[in-house]
Design a protein around this motif. Structure first.
Motif, PDB file in Angstrom:
ATOM      1  N   PRO A  23       4.478   1.695   6.461  1.00 32.29           N
ATOM      2  CA  PRO A  23       3.770   0.656   6.392  1.00 32.29           C
ATOM      3  C   PRO A  23       3.694  -0.083   7.616  1.00 32.29           C
ATOM      4  N   LEU A  24       2.806  -1.410   7.566  1.00 30.40           N
ATOM      5  CA  LEU A  24       2.837  -1.794   8.950  1.00 30.40           C
ATOM      6  C   LEU A  24       3.861  -3.149   8.881  1.00 30.40           C
ATOM      7  N   PHE A  25       4.166  -3.578   9.811  1.00 30.71           N
ATOM      8  CA  PHE A  25       4.961  -5.070  10.311  1.00 30.71           C
ATOM      9  C   PHE A  25       6.384  -4.810   9.435  1.00 30.71           C
ATOM     10  N   GLU A  26       6.624  -6.144   8.700  1.00 31.64           N
ATOM     11  CA  GLU A  26       7.734  -6.217   8.160  1.00 31.64           C
ATOM     12  C   GLU A  26       8.148  -5.198   6.757  1.00 31.64           C
ATOM     13  N   GLU A  27       6.845  -4.817   6.338  1.00 30.99           N
ATOM     14  CA  GLU A  27       6.928  -3.877   5.311  1.00 30.99           C
ATOM     15  C   GLU A  27       7.409  -2.254   5.388  1.00 30.99           C
ATOM     16  N   ALA A  28       7.453  -2.147   6.902  1.00 26.46           N
ATOM     17  CA  ALA A  28       8.041  -0.938   7.551  1.00 26.46           C
ATOM     18  C   ALA A  28       9.550  -1.045   7.497  1.00 26.46           C
ATOM     19  N   ASN A  29      10.171  -2.124   7.558  1.00 23.28           N
ATOM     20  CA  ASN A  29      11.583  -2.406   7.448  1.00 23.28           C
ATOM     21  C   ASN A  29      12.132  -2.340   6.192  1.00 23.28           C
ATOM     22  N   ARG A  30      11.371  -2.873   5.188  1.00 25.48           N
ATOM     23  CA  ARG A  30      11.751  -2.722   3.904  1.00 25.48           C
ATOM     24  C   ARG A  30      11.651  -1.332   3.212  1.00 25.48           C
ATOM     25  N   THR A  31      10.897  -0.716   3.885  1.00 29.81           N
ATOM     26  CA  THR A  31      10.763   0.808   3.149  1.00 29.81           C
ATOM     27  C   THR A  31      11.506   1.797   3.892  1.00 29.81           C
ATOM     28  N   ALA A 184       3.306   5.760 -13.959  1.00 31.11           N
ATOM     29  CA  ALA A 184       3.318   6.980 -14.476  1.00 31.11           C
ATOM     30  C   ALA A 184       2.545   7.895 -14.051  1.00 31.11           C
ATOM     31  N   ASP A 185       1.365   7.486 -13.661  1.00 29.11           N
ATOM     32  CA  ASP A 185       0.337   8.592 -12.958  1.00 29.11           C
ATOM     33  C   ASP A 185       0.681   8.884 -11.390  1.00 29.11           C
ATOM     34  N   GLY A 186       1.872   8.192 -10.873  1.00 29.56           N
ATOM     35  CA  GLY A 186       1.945   8.256  -9.586  1.00 29.56           C
ATOM     36  C   GLY A 186       3.416   8.608  -9.172  1.00 29.56           C
ATOM     37  N   VAL A 187       3.893   7.612  -8.439  1.00 27.44           N
ATOM     38  CA  VAL A 187       5.518   7.670  -7.978  1.00 27.44           C
ATOM     39  C   VAL A 187       6.078   6.690  -8.810  1.00 27.44           C
ATOM     40  N   ALA A 188       7.224   7.286  -9.586  1.00 29.84           N
ATOM     41  CA  ALA A 188       8.169   6.197 -10.417  1.00 29.84           C
ATOM     42  C   ALA A 188       8.949   5.366  -9.384  1.00 29.84           C
ATOM     43  N   GLY A 189       8.792   3.996  -9.253  1.00 32.70           N
ATOM     44  CA  GLY A 189       9.619   3.376  -8.529  1.00 32.70           C
ATOM     45  C   GLY A 189       8.884   1.764  -8.449  1.00 32.70           C
ATOM     46  N   THR A 190       9.529   0.868  -7.687  1.00 38.61           N
ATOM     47  CA  THR A 190       9.255  -0.227  -7.451  1.00 38.61           C
ATOM     48  C   THR A 190       8.676  -0.660  -6.160  1.00 38.61           C
ATOM     49  N   PRO A 191       8.074  -1.624  -5.984  1.00 37.61           N
ATOM     50  CA  PRO A 191       7.175  -1.978  -4.545  1.00 37.61           C
ATOM     51  C   PRO A 191       8.300  -2.363  -3.944  1.00 37.61           C
ATOM     52  N   LEU A 192       9.018  -1.694  -2.973  1.00 34.46           N
ATOM     53  CA  LEU A 192      10.069  -2.077  -2.060  1.00 34.46           C
ATOM     54  C   LEU A 192       9.587  -2.759  -0.846  1.00 34.46           C
ATOM     55  N   TRP A 193       8.287  -2.457  -0.628  1.00 37.51           N
ATOM     56  CA  TRP A 193       7.530  -3.115   0.556  1.00 37.51           C
ATOM     57  C   TRP A 193       7.231  -4.625   0.209  1.00 37.51           C
ATOM     58  N   LEU A 194       7.480  -5.231  -1.000  1.00 39.19           N
ATOM     59  CA  LEU A 194       7.325  -6.423  -0.997  1.00 39.19           C
ATOM     60  C   LEU A 194       8.570  -7.412  -1.034  1.00 39.19           C
TER      61      LEU A 194
END
Lengths: 222, 92
Positions: A23-31, A184-194
């Motif tokens: 991801p771009l900018f700060e979202e890269a650090n978060r993920t 359920a249809d994709g990747v189980a998880g939370t939006p860590l990028w937020l």
């Protein structure tokens, strides 16, 4: 200038190389932490996994104000061209805006986002910080200013080119593509990028690796 | 009249999930938020970047558009204020 590339290799010859576009900018650090865990899981499954620094990001020596989306697209194309064997591109969030110039056997995108939405959040963070500091500020005034001069947005000094490209940028069509969201249809998880405070999610990393691996089989990448 | 309650509870749930995602609150802390729970200035995670992220996510998840001029400090003072603002925006 060559940028740092984090590469995790499997025990034997790789089935293919998964090029991770962060991801771009700060979202890269978060993920980052979770993406690297996913890279380890991919390596355990026989893939090589590579996470390059984008020019102007992470350990790069290039000033961020000198780069824009086109330069990132070109940098990724060059990295993909230098990889031996088959390449699969796996991008996350804003990474999907810059992954289409790379030549690859398949693409995988997690929660792709439009550039306008990313830019809006960055601009708002600036307005919010300005107001906290008692400085009059508005999205409109910043948008006007951004036409002729770089803007400092949440710690990122972005050029007028970068801001204009971000505002208009959408993920481009690529083929074959699997685009997944969370759930359920994709990747189980939370939006860590937020997340305001970076977290990590080992189960989500496993789910990312498993989904990429399954998609590579569907695409006939051994 | 009868529609207001389920709609409001949906917005409440969306907002709690969103704050949990952005602030990393976990389900229990998000569920325990009351009208009077302080947000900006009270939760250390709630900085200006988090405010910006919450606003953009509110637009996406509640399908609303939030104008810069509508935002003042009070909206983020308490969970109750943020919920009231969201309900107003969705009903508009």
């Amino acid at each position: 200038m060559s940028e740092h590339r984090l590469r995790i290799d499997p025990a034997g010859a790789p089935r293919a190389t998964v090029l991770i576009v962060p991801p771009l900018f700060e979202e890269a650090n978060r993920t980052r932490r979770t993406l690297v865990l996913a890279m380890r899981a991919l390596a355990a499954d026989g893939f090589a996994a590579m996470l390059p620094d984008l020019p102007g990001q992470n350990e790069s020596l290039a000033p961020l104000v000198d780069v824009d989306l086109v330069r990132w697209q070109d940098a990724l194309a060059e990295i993909a061209a230098g990889i031996e064997g088959q390449v699969m591109v796996a991008s996350v969030r804003g990474g999907a805006l810059i992954d289409h110039k790379a030549k690859a056997a398949a693409w995988w995108r997690l929660a792709p986002v439009g550039g306008a939405s990313l830019l809006r959040t960055l601009m708002r963070a600036r307005v919010s910080a300005d107001r906290e500091a008692g400085v009059a500020s508005s999205l409109e005034a910043l948008q006007g200013e951004a036409k002729t001069a770089p803007l400092l947005l949440a710690g990122n000094r972005l050029s007028p080119f970068m801001i204009a490209q971000l505002g208009a940028s959408e993920a481009q069509a690529v083929e074959p593509l699997r685009s997944v969201g969370l759930g359920a249809d994709g990747v189980a998880g939370t939006p860590l990028w937020l997340r305001a405070e970076p977290g990590e999610d080992a189960a989500m990393a496993e789910a990312i690796a498993a989904d990429i691996s399954a998609w590579s089989m569907t695409c006939g990448i051994s | 009249m009868t529609e207001a309650t389920p709609k409001a509870s949906g917005i409440d749930a969306t907002l709690r999930a969103l704050l949990a995602d952005v602030l990393g609150l976990g389900e229990a802390r998000a569920a325990a938020l009351t009208e009077d729970s302080g947000l900006f200035g009270e939760l250390p995670e709630f900085d200006s970047m988090a405010v910006a992220t919450v606003l953009t996510e509110m637009e996406d998840r509640l399908a609303i558009l939030i104008d810069d001029d509508e935002i003042d400090g009070e909206i983020f003072e308490t969970y109750g204020n943020l919920l009231a603002f969201s309900l107003r925006k969705v009903i508009d």
